[in-house]
Write a protein that holds these residues in place. Structure first.
Motif, PDB file in Angstrom:
ATOM      1  N   TRP A 129       0.809  -1.214   0.000  1.00  0.00           N
ATOM      2  CA  TRP A 129       0.000   0.000   0.000  1.00  0.00           C
ATOM      3  C   TRP A 129       0.842   1.264   0.000  1.00  0.00           C
ATOM      4  N   HIS A 130       0.176   2.367  -0.329  1.00  0.00           N
ATOM      5  CA  HIS A 130       0.803   3.684  -0.268  1.00  0.00           C
ATOM      6  C   HIS A 130       0.999   4.104   1.190  1.00  0.00           C
ATOM      7  N   GLU A 131       1.870   5.076   1.399  1.00  0.00           N
ATOM      8  CA  GLU A 131       2.173   5.528   2.757  1.00  0.00           C
ATOM      9  C   GLU A 131       0.951   6.101   3.453  1.00  0.00           C
ATOM     10  N   ASN A 134      -0.591   3.142   4.947  1.00  0.00           N
ATOM     11  CA  ASN A 134       0.291   2.620   6.000  1.00  0.00           C
ATOM     12  C   ASN A 134       0.217   3.471   7.263  1.00  0.00           C
ATOM     13  N   SER A 153       7.258  -1.256   1.987  1.00  0.00           N
ATOM     14  CA  SER A 153       6.055  -1.414   1.172  1.00  0.00           C
ATOM     15  C   SER A 153       6.387  -1.280  -0.304  1.00  0.00           C
ATOM     16  N   SER A 155       4.320   0.329  -3.066  1.00  0.00           N
ATOM     17  CA  SER A 155       3.110   1.105  -3.303  1.00  0.00           C
ATOM     18  C   SER A 155       2.504   0.741  -4.648  1.00  0.00           C
TER      19      SER A 155
END
Length: 248
Positions: A129-131, A134, A153, A155
């Motif tokens: 996932w994207h930050e 997260n 991660s 993304s």
């Protein structure tokens, strides 16, 4: 041991309109005789607005699983719980349980229960996932007294994550999970959330190399169901799928 009828039915509300990796992984890690009863809604992204649009469908899913008389209802999707926040997630679970009389859970709360069982308060996190997602995951964990020491991660968009192939998923789990565990020797466990992440074969490999529990959605949620089943459990899970199920 042969089972004519399932001895446990786990109702699973998934945030997409098809069932593939959820069921595929469940029927490999769950003990024989457990049945997964799935229904779902069409989440279009990792946002509160996306879930709010699907909330009426979510309640229809709850009602449908109640009519099937499942033993437990679990909401899949760690990002769903993350965007809602822990307070509202627990409120929704309590309301669903009040309406149906059936114990209700989420993948995320099942993760927290497993981490607490292991005494893990400082963990590593690996995601696809994207930050922005997260960060919400880490905030939810912090509310439960769990600190994320490091995150690795890859993304990818919501749509791309749905189409990633199983072989690629496996290699990505080994890459990200191995990297973050090597970099955080103080982490007491590794969390790799994501219902569509085909990572179950990476779990025993990562645990054998690093000696720490590795948590996937399907492992933690199946564990929570087995713990709830108690004396009704007819057969124990296969320990080759890792420390989470072996801890039941």
């Amino acid at each position: 041991m042969n089972f004519i009828n399932p001895w446990y039915q786990l109702g699973y509300i998934i945030p997409h309109i098809y069932t593939d990796m959820d069921a595929y992984q469940f029927y490999r890690v769950a003990p024989e005789g457990m049945m997964l009863v799935t229904t779902g809604f069409n989440l279009t992204g990792h946002s509160l607005e996306a879930f709010e649009r699907e909330l009426p469908t979510f309640w229809r899913c709850v009602d449908a699983l109640a009519t099937k008389k499942v033993d437990r209802i679990a909401l899949s999707g760690v990002p769903v719980a993350s965007v809602l926040g822990r307070k509202r997630t627990l409120e929704i679970l309590a309301e669903a349980q009040r309406k149906t009389g059936i114990p209700c859970d989420t993948d995320f709360e099942a993760h927290i229960a497993a981490l607490k069982h292991f005494g893990a308060t400082r963990i590593a996190l690996a995601t696809r996932w994207h930050e922005s997602t997260n960060s919400l995951v880490k905030r939810y964990l912090a509310e439960a007294g769990i600190e994320v020491l490091a995150t690795r991660s890859r993304s990818m968009s919501f749509e791309v994550s749905k189409t990633f192939r199983a072989a690629e998923d496996h290699l990505l789990a080994l890459e990200l999970g191995g990297q973050v565990l090597r970099e955080t020797p103080d982490a007491q466990a590794l969390l790799m959330p994501g219902g569509l992440w085909h990572a179950m074969h990476a779990v025993p490999l990562l645990e054998a190399e690093h000696g720490r529990p590795v948590l996937l959605n399907i492992l933690s949620t199946t564990r929570a169901a087995l713990v709830a089943a108690g004396d009704r459990m007819k057969i124990r899970p296969d320990p080759r799928w890792g420390k989470v199920l072996a801890s039941v």
